[in-house]
Every structure is written in C-alpha cells, then in structure tokens.
Motif scaffolding. Structure first.
Motif, PDB file in Angstrom:
ATOM      1  N   SER A   4      66.105 -30.371 -56.938  1.00 38.95           N
ATOM      2  CA  SER A   4      64.872 -30.540 -56.188  1.00 38.95           C
ATOM      3  C   SER A   4      64.403 -32.524 -55.997  1.00 38.95           C
ATOM      4  O   SER A   4      63.823 -31.842 -57.467  1.00 38.95           O
ATOM      5  CB  SER A   4      64.277 -29.570 -55.413  1.00 38.95           C
ATOM      6  OG  SER A   4      62.751 -30.128 -54.294  1.00 38.95           O
ATOM      7  N   HIS A   5      63.689 -32.643 -55.692  1.00 43.66           N
ATOM      8  CA  HIS A   5      63.036 -33.883 -55.968  1.00 43.66           C
ATOM      9  C   HIS A   5      61.509 -34.099 -55.739  1.00 43.66           C
ATOM     10  O   HIS A   5      60.474 -34.278 -55.508  1.00 43.66           O
ATOM     11  CB  HIS A   5      63.354 -35.278 -55.605  1.00 43.66           C
ATOM     12  CG  HIS A   5      64.604 -36.049 -55.958  1.00 43.66           C
ATOM     13  ND1 HIS A   5      65.714 -36.139 -57.302  1.00 43.66           N
ATOM     14  CD2 HIS A   5      66.213 -36.571 -55.448  1.00 43.66           C
ATOM     15  CE1 HIS A   5      66.118 -36.462 -57.347  1.00 43.66           C
ATOM     16  NE2 HIS A   5      67.002 -36.437 -55.643  1.00 43.66           N
ATOM     17  N   LEU A   6      61.529 -32.801 -54.932  1.00 43.45           N
ATOM     18  CA  LEU A   6      60.167 -32.478 -53.809  1.00 43.45           C
ATOM     19  C   LEU A   6      59.370 -32.334 -54.754  1.00 43.45           C
ATOM     20  O   LEU A   6      57.832 -31.257 -54.497  1.00 43.45           O
ATOM     21  CB  LEU A   6      60.374 -31.570 -52.791  1.00 43.45           C
ATOM     22  CG  LEU A   6      61.889 -32.698 -51.277  1.00 43.45           C
ATOM     23  CD1 LEU A   6      60.901 -31.501 -50.505  1.00 43.45           C
ATOM     24  CD2 LEU A   6      60.811 -33.732 -51.206  1.00 43.45           C
ATOM     25  N   LEU A   7      59.235 -31.709 -56.454  1.00 41.98           N
ATOM     26  CA  LEU A   7      58.275 -30.657 -57.027  1.00 41.98           C
ATOM     27  C   LEU A   7      56.704 -32.113 -57.395  1.00 41.98           C
ATOM     28  O   LEU A   7      57.327 -33.288 -58.008  1.00 41.98           O
ATOM     29  CB  LEU A   7      58.915 -30.452 -57.766  1.00 41.98           C
ATOM     30  CG  LEU A   7      58.429 -30.217 -59.415  1.00 41.98           C
ATOM     31  CD1 LEU A   7      57.750 -28.487 -58.828  1.00 41.98           C
ATOM     32  CD2 LEU A   7      58.251 -30.218 -60.635  1.00 41.98           C
ATOM     33  N   LYS A   8      56.150 -31.359 -56.688  1.00 41.38           N
ATOM     34  CA  LYS A   8      54.631 -31.718 -56.993  1.00 41.38           C
ATOM     35  C   LYS A   8      53.637 -31.240 -57.458  1.00 41.38           C
ATOM     36  O   LYS A   8      53.386 -29.517 -57.131  1.00 41.38           O
ATOM     37  CB  LYS A   8      54.195 -32.624 -55.962  1.00 41.38           C
ATOM     38  CG  LYS A   8      52.552 -33.901 -56.275  1.00 41.38           C
ATOM     39  CD  LYS A   8      51.836 -33.626 -54.701  1.00 41.38           C
ATOM     40  CE  LYS A   8      50.835 -34.066 -54.725  1.00 41.38           C
ATOM     41  NZ  LYS A   8      49.759 -32.583 -55.182  1.00 41.38           N
ATOM     42  N   SER A   9      52.598 -31.358 -58.825  1.00 44.69           N
ATOM     43  CA  SER A   9      52.313 -30.718 -59.560  1.00 44.69           C
ATOM     44  C   SER A   9      51.010 -31.454 -59.630  1.00 44.69           C
ATOM     45  O   SER A   9      50.895 -32.830 -59.510  1.00 44.69           O
ATOM     46  CB  SER A   9      52.529 -29.836 -60.031  1.00 44.69           C
ATOM     47  OG  SER A   9      52.464 -30.391 -61.615  1.00 44.69           O
TER      48      SER A   9
ATOM     49  N   ASP B 290      51.069 -34.982 -60.298  1.00 44.23           N
ATOM     50  CA  ASP B 290      52.559 -35.344 -61.564  1.00 44.23           C
ATOM     51  C   ASP B 290      53.327 -35.668 -60.980  1.00 44.23           C
ATOM     52  O   ASP B 290      53.691 -33.818 -59.676  1.00 44.23           O
ATOM     53  CB  ASP B 290      52.484 -33.688 -62.649  1.00 44.23           C
ATOM     54  CG  ASP B 290      51.009 -34.183 -63.439  1.00 44.23           C
ATOM     55  OD1 ASP B 290      50.885 -35.856 -63.633  1.00 44.23           O
ATOM     56  OD2 ASP B 290      50.456 -33.354 -63.401  1.00 44.23           O
ATOM     57  N   TRP B 291      54.316 -36.036 -60.336  1.00 45.85           N
ATOM     58  CA  TRP B 291      56.044 -35.634 -59.484  1.00 45.85           C
ATOM     59  C   TRP B 291      57.132 -35.724 -60.428  1.00 45.85           C
ATOM     60  O   TRP B 291      57.123 -36.127 -61.439  1.00 45.85           O
ATOM     61  CB  TRP B 291      55.734 -37.345 -58.883  1.00 45.85           C
ATOM     62  CG  TRP B 291      54.495 -37.835 -57.635  1.00 45.85           C
ATOM     63  CD1 TRP B 291      53.684 -38.566 -58.814  1.00 45.85           C
ATOM     64  CD2 TRP B 291      54.111 -37.702 -57.031  1.00 45.85           C
ATOM     65  NE1 TRP B 291      52.563 -39.032 -57.552  1.00 45.85           N
ATOM     66  CE2 TRP B 291      53.054 -38.185 -56.197  1.00 45.85           C
ATOM     67  CE3 TRP B 291      55.083 -36.738 -55.662  1.00 45.85           C
ATOM     68  CZ2 TRP B 291      52.516 -38.167 -55.712  1.00 45.85           C
ATOM     69  CZ3 TRP B 291      53.649 -36.480 -54.761  1.00 45.85           C
ATOM     70  CH2 TRP B 291      53.262 -37.052 -53.786  1.00 45.85           C
TER      71      TRP B 291
END
Length: 283
Positions: A183-188, A197-198
């Motif tokens: 997934s490209h939808l990781l954001k923290s 942070d993407w």
C-alpha cells in the motif's frame, strides 16, 4: 558522541524540532543515537533474542566533501544499520553530521566511506555497512513498484486513524496463502515534531490468508500515529505476527526522503528474503 537515549520519550535533547547551526567541518559528535529498547518493550519485544531479523537502509542524496586539493566532490551514499543494533540514529542528527563533511578535506572516497562507517557503527552499537558512489561514476537508483497486489483500490470505509491491532485478521481454517501485499497509504508522524512521514509498505507472508480489507484499514490507522520509521515497521511486524500467525513474514517500508535522506526499515521472520535497495517512485 552525544548522550544515548534510553527511553521511548526521551528525545527532547535531540536536534529534532530545534533551530541548529549548520557546521561544515567534520563533527562526529553531532550524531544522536536513540536506544531501541524503550519502544520495543512497548510492543512486547524485550531483552534477549529478537523475533525478527533485518536492517534499516538509509539513502543519502546530499553528500559532499573536499578532495586533497580543495575541490568539491559530490556523491550518494547507502547506509545499512542492522535491526539487531541496540540503537538507531536520529535522522536530523545524521543530516547535520553529513553536512559537516562539506568543507573537510579527504584524500579519497574510501577515506570518507571508512570514516562514516566507523562513526555510524559507534553510534548504532553494531557494524553499519556503508557504500558511497561519487557522481562521476554515474550511479543509478532503480525505481520500481513492488511485485505484488496493491491494496489501495479496495473500496472500503475507514474511520480509524490510530493503530488498532484488532483490525488485522486471517482465515483460521481456510486455504493458506503465499503473497505480497502493498500500500502507498502509509502515513505516520515524527515522534518529536509531529511532521508527517509518507511511505509505501510491503507485507510478504506465507500462512493463513490475511484479510485484505482489515490490513488496509490497519495500515491507514497509522495516519495520526507518532513514531519513528523503524518503530512503525516493528509495530506492524509484531501486530501481524500476533493477529494473523503467519509461518513466514516480512515487512518493508520505503519512506519518502526528508533532508536529503530516505529511511527504509525491513524486518523479517527468517533470513534469506531477497531485498534489493530499489526506490519507491516518491523517493
């Protein structure tokens, strides 16, 4: 060497979130190590042997020094920090450290490589692999998408934006799977500054088939979570391990660059996973 930090929240003394003066001559004391143990205890990984192997792969795109005659040299670097090292290195401190090479003279690329390897190994508490390629040698970064199934096209409702392990599940008595999901939808968010942070996260596993909708909801649930890159990946690894009981598991996140650096933590249940340092398109 700067003071080591022994707890999950004791990063106030780091350069993060503070205005600092840039130094352009060699200063290894700028490196700021942070003990891994505090955050690992939070996810149930205490002392003794680790439940995973792996490394943190750093790519440095803003690296320069002076040759023996004072002429600038520009390069890119790759640093591999073992997951078994007792400490990680705070990213802004690494940026400041690398900038301290800008007006320092070195007789060769090898001398720079050896210096960085020595300093990073001392900071991390384990041998760090360092490779430097000067731009006159025409180094290349391969951009590639993971070879697997993209989760992001799933048409689902999501309303949870802090990690909940219970979102994860796997078929208890169904057919086992061997697949790669990403997934490209990781954001923290940064643990100290709250800056976003993407990243792209890849999950490779063998075992009970993981529910894809639940996995995507879980990945998105990091959206308001504050942790360093390495800590997020270890949390993901441990939550999938406990909730889905895979026979083999690997988790890799490719985070977009900040300050000329990108960080790509990799954790696996077994040795031998093929891992090439390829770039995500946003890096």
């Amino acid at each position: 060497m700067s003071k080591d930090i022994d707890d999950a929240g004791g990063v106030a003394a780091s350069p993060l979130g503070r205005a600092v003066s840039y130094r352009d001559q060699y200063a290894p004391e700028l490196l700021f190590p942070i003990a891994r143990i505090g955050k690992r205890e939070e996810i149930g990984v205490g002392g003794g042997s680790l439940p995973f192997v792996g490394e943190d792969i750093w790519n440095a795109y803003e690296l320069s020094w002076l040759n023996a005659r004072g002429k600038p040299v520009v390069a890119i670097g790759e640093f591999r920090v073992p997951a078994a090292s007792p400490r990680l290195v705070e990213s802004k401190s690494l940026k400041l450290y690398l900038n301290s090479f800008n007006q320092e003279r070195f007789g060769s690329r090898e001398a720079v490589e050896q210096t960085i390897a020595r300093d990073l190994s001392a900071a991390a508490g384990a041998e760090v692999g360092v490779r430097i390629a000067t731009l006159d040698t025409r180094p290349e970064r391969v951009i590639a998408y993971p070879e697997g199934e993209l989760l992001d096209t799933l048409d689902i409702d999501i309303d949870t934006y802090s990690p909940v392990a219970g979102l994860l599940s796997a078929e208890e008595n169904g057919e086992e799977a061997s697949e790669v999901l990403f997934s490209h939808l990781l954001k923290s968010n940064c643990l100290v500054t709250g800056q976003p942070d993407w990243g792209t996260v890849i999950v490779a596993y063998c075992g009970p088939r993981i529910d894809r909708e639940g996995l995507l909801r879980y990945i998105v649930s990091f959206r308001q979570h504050n942790e360093f890159h390495e800590q997020c990946v270890e949390r993901i690894f441990m939550d999938i391990t406990r909730q889905c009981a895979p026979k083999r598991l690997a988790v890799w996140a490719r985070y977009t660059r900040r300050g000329g650096l990108d960080i790509n933590p990799f954790r696996a249940s077994h040795e031998g996973w093929l891992l090439e340092n390829v770039a995500e398109v946003r890096q």
